[in-house]
Design an enzyme around this catalytic site. Structure first.
Site, PDB file in Angstrom:
ATOM      1  N   ARG A 164       0.825  -1.224   0.000  1.00 18.24           N
ATOM      2  CA  ARG A 164       0.000   0.000   0.000  1.00 18.24           C
ATOM      3  C   ARG A 164       0.855   1.269   0.000  1.00 18.24           C
ATOM      4  NH1 ARG A 164      -3.030  -3.546  -0.718  1.00 18.24           N
ATOM      5  NH2 ARG A 164      -5.191  -3.750  -0.032  1.00 18.24           N
ATOM      6  N   SER A 238     -10.518  -0.082   3.396  1.00 19.10           N
ATOM      7  CA  SER A 238      -9.773  -0.313   4.643  1.00 19.10           C
ATOM      8  C   SER A 238      -9.241   1.022   5.160  1.00 19.10           C
ATOM      9  CB  SER A 238      -8.583  -1.231   4.396  1.00 19.10           C
ATOM     10  OG  SER A 238      -8.999  -2.456   3.868  1.00 19.10           O
ATOM     11  N   GLU A 334      -4.407   3.860   6.330  1.00 17.59           N
ATOM     12  CA  GLU A 334      -4.208   3.717   4.885  1.00 17.59           C
ATOM     13  C   GLU A 334      -4.821   4.925   4.179  1.00 17.59           C
ATOM     14  OE1 GLU A 334      -6.260   1.517   1.405  1.00 17.59           O
ATOM     15  OE2 GLU A 334      -5.476  -0.044   2.717  1.00 17.59           O
TER      16      GLU A 334
HETATM   17  N1  EPU Z   1     -11.307 -10.286  10.003  1.00 16.00           N
HETATM   18  C1  EPU Z   1     -11.984 -10.353  11.203  1.00 16.00           C
HETATM   19  N2  EPU Z   1     -12.892  -9.360  11.487  1.00 16.00           N
HETATM   20  C2  EPU Z   1     -13.153  -8.355  10.647  1.00 16.00           C
HETATM   21  C3  EPU Z   1     -12.450  -8.267   9.413  1.00 16.00           C
HETATM   22  C4  EPU Z   1     -11.529  -9.268   9.112  1.00 16.00           C
HETATM   23  O1  EPU Z   1     -11.787 -11.266  11.990  1.00 16.00           O
HETATM   24  O2  EPU Z   1     -13.996  -7.518  10.980  1.00 16.00           O
HETATM   25  C5  EPU Z   1     -10.361 -11.370   9.659  1.00 16.00           C
HETATM   26  C6  EPU Z   1     -10.924 -12.238   8.519  1.00 16.00           C
HETATM   27  O3  EPU Z   1     -11.740 -13.252   9.002  1.00 16.00           O
HETATM   28  C7  EPU Z   1      -9.654 -12.762   7.900  1.00 16.00           C
HETATM   29  C8  EPU Z   1      -8.664 -11.624   8.084  1.00 16.00           C
HETATM   30  O4  EPU Z   1      -9.175 -10.803   9.133  1.00 16.00           O
HETATM   31  O5  EPU Z   1      -9.190 -13.879   8.598  1.00 16.00           O
HETATM   32  C9  EPU Z   1      -8.454 -10.810   6.816  1.00 16.00           C
HETATM   33  O6  EPU Z   1      -9.694 -10.263   6.403  1.00 16.00           O
HETATM   34  P1  EPU Z   1     -10.047  -9.990   4.848  1.00 16.00           P
HETATM   35  O7  EPU Z   1      -9.766 -11.199   4.036  1.00 16.00           O
HETATM   36  O8  EPU Z   1     -11.427  -9.433   4.812  1.00 16.00           O
HETATM   37  O9  EPU Z   1      -8.987  -8.920   4.375  1.00 16.00           O
HETATM   38  P2  EPU Z   1      -8.318  -7.659   5.094  1.00 16.00           P
HETATM   39  O10 EPU Z   1      -6.940  -8.016   5.487  1.00 16.00           O
HETATM   40  O11 EPU Z   1      -9.209  -7.133   6.172  1.00 16.00           O
HETATM   41  C10 EPU Z   1      -7.261  -6.775   2.901  1.00 16.00           C
HETATM   42  C11 EPU Z   1      -7.149  -5.470   2.173  1.00 16.00           C
HETATM   43  C12 EPU Z   1      -8.424  -5.188   1.404  1.00 16.00           C
HETATM   44  C13 EPU Z   1      -8.661  -6.330   0.425  1.00 16.00           C
HETATM   45  C14 EPU Z   1      -8.759  -7.637   1.208  1.00 16.00           C
HETATM   46  C15 EPU Z   1      -8.900  -8.837   0.304  1.00 16.00           C
HETATM   47  C16 EPU Z   1      -5.641  -4.069   3.463  1.00 16.00           C
HETATM   48  C17 EPU Z   1      -5.516  -2.889   4.370  1.00 16.00           C
HETATM   49  N3  EPU Z   1      -6.894  -4.396   3.117  1.00 16.00           N
HETATM   50  O12 EPU Z   1      -8.280  -6.616   3.889  1.00 16.00           O
HETATM   51  O13 EPU Z   1      -8.233  -4.007   0.657  1.00 16.00           O
HETATM   52  O14 EPU Z   1      -9.868  -6.132  -0.301  1.00 16.00           O
HETATM   53  O15 EPU Z   1      -7.544  -7.814   1.990  1.00 16.00           O
HETATM   54  O16 EPU Z   1      -7.685  -9.077  -0.342  1.00 16.00           O
HETATM   55  O17 EPU Z   1      -4.643  -4.664   3.087  1.00 16.00           O
HETATM   56  C18 EPU Z   1      -8.423  -1.653   0.884  1.00 16.00           C
HETATM   57  O18 EPU Z   1      -7.187  -1.614   0.878  1.00 16.00           O
HETATM   58  O19 EPU Z   1      -9.134  -0.612   0.960  1.00 16.00           O
HETATM   59  C19 EPU Z   1      -9.079  -2.940   0.835  1.00 16.00           C
HETATM   60  C20 EPU Z   1     -10.404  -3.075   0.957  1.00 16.00           C
END
Ligand code: EPU
Length: 338
Positions: A164, A238, A334
């Protein structure tokens, strides 16, 4: 002939929808407009800021200087064997660009479907989702330097992409505007299906040998289910980055919280899920005035209607303090705060 507007509402140009006014603003549709806008700012001694789709900005007060609203549109493709080189104007809507490439049968952008914002913003913060970062398909970009008036090409190495982040979010912040981005896609798909959410979605769709379009549809479906649509509820995706901690800190935390999602990195550090940390601290679905934490993805802060930027920022700071107190981890934003 370029029109400079004065004292305009910027809120409607951002996906968070928090109100703020720009002292001066100019909608730029081509390089000549851009040159005129920059000359205007230079004459008046105004600072310049660029707004693309407004999908990664939280407005917390009126913006002094000149805001350039990027509407440079262009799509030009060149097929070379199995490679397809596509040059996009930086004002093109990212999701529309992805949809178009998938409809042409070109592979590479499908995992990045439905990310809000413009093509020009994609390399700035090296957008990524579902196992793919834009860096993996990036070929080159052009950026206009405000001070010299020159347009310079940047290779991937020069962009210095990280998680990012890129040189445009650091050293070159507010010094250049990205005007075009060229991606290298393929007629010969190398699909990335490693992300659990995508695998589960494909299984639910009963697809065992996915094509590019299936990945696109799976990603659109997951995102629609988990993430709030900014046209319905204001947000900027995010709000924080996923923190990267040392292996030592990760193993200490895992002893205490064995279910903590964690992703070991090639350099020995460990990325942890900010959404999980925030949820553990009890913030999922919480509210602070008209701002809140999304009830299906705790990493996304939302505007329930009528929130001002300072309310969202206050909520973000409370979350940061609470995650730091509980886990000893500092969450870094971010989203850009103006
Ligand atoms: N999780 C929770 N609770 C929550 C949210 C997530 O327990 O409220 C857990 C999920 O169960 C999972 C882990 O956290 O085990 C990761 O969650 P998720 O797959 O939803 O992805 P993320 O890490 O929260 C990142 C990116 C997103 C992208 C997704 C999918 C960043 C900051 N965010 O989110 O990007 O869509 O992966 O690849 O890296 C963005 O940058 O704006 C964005 C939406």
């Amino acid at each position: 002939m370029l029109t400079i507007q004065h004292n305009i509402d910027l809120g409607e140009h951002t996906t968070f929808g928090c109100p703020a006014r720009a002292e001066h603003a100019a909608v730029v549709t081509n390089i000549q407009d851009l040159q005129e806008a920059v000359a205007y700012a230079r004459d008046k001694g105004l600072a310049i800021r660029v707004l693309g789709g407004g999908s990664n900005v939280l407005l917390t007060g009126n913006v002094a200087g000149l805001v350039i609203i990027n509407q440079i549109y262009q799509r030009a493709e060149c097929v070379d064997g199995h490679d397809v080189h596509i040059r996009f104007g930086s004002g093109e809507n990212w999701h529309d660009a992805v949809t178009w490439t998938v409809s042409q049968g070109w592979s590479g952008m499908e995992n990045l479907a439905l990310i809000p914002g413009t093509v020009g913003a994609a390399p700035m913060q090296n957008i990524g989702a579902y196992g793919v970062e834009q860096a993996s398909i990036f070929e080159e970009l052009e950026a206009f330097h405000f001070e010299s008036g020159e347009i310079r090409k940047y290779t991937a190495v020069e962009c210095d992409f990280g998680y990012r982040v890129s040189v445009f979010k650091r050293e070159l912040r507010d010094k250049v505007m990205i005007t075009s981005v060229t991606y290298r896609l393929s007629l010969d798909p190398k699909l990335v299906t490693s992300y659990r959410d995508v695998q589960e979605e494909l299984a639910a769709m009963s697809i065992t040998t996915p094509r590019t379009l299936d990945i696109y549809n799976a990603v659109v479906s997951v995102r629609t289910r988990k993430l709030p649509d900014p046209r319905v509820i204001g947000n900027a995706g995010s709000f924080f980055m996923n923190p990267v901690i040392t292996a030592e800190q990760a193993s200490e935390l895992l002893e205490k919280y064995p279910t903590m999602p964690n992703y070991p990195q090639s350099d020995g550090t460990v990325k942890v899920a900010a959404g999980w940390l925030i949820e553990q601290c009890g913030w999922k679905g919480a509210r602070n005035g008209a701002s809140g934490v999304h009830d299906r993805q705790a990493l996304v802060l939302v505007n329930h209607g009528g929130a001002v930027g300072s309310e969202v920022l206050e909520l973000a700071e409370k979350i940061q303090r609470s995650v730091a107190d509980t886990f000893g981890i500092t969450l870094v934003r971010e989203v850009n705060v103006w």
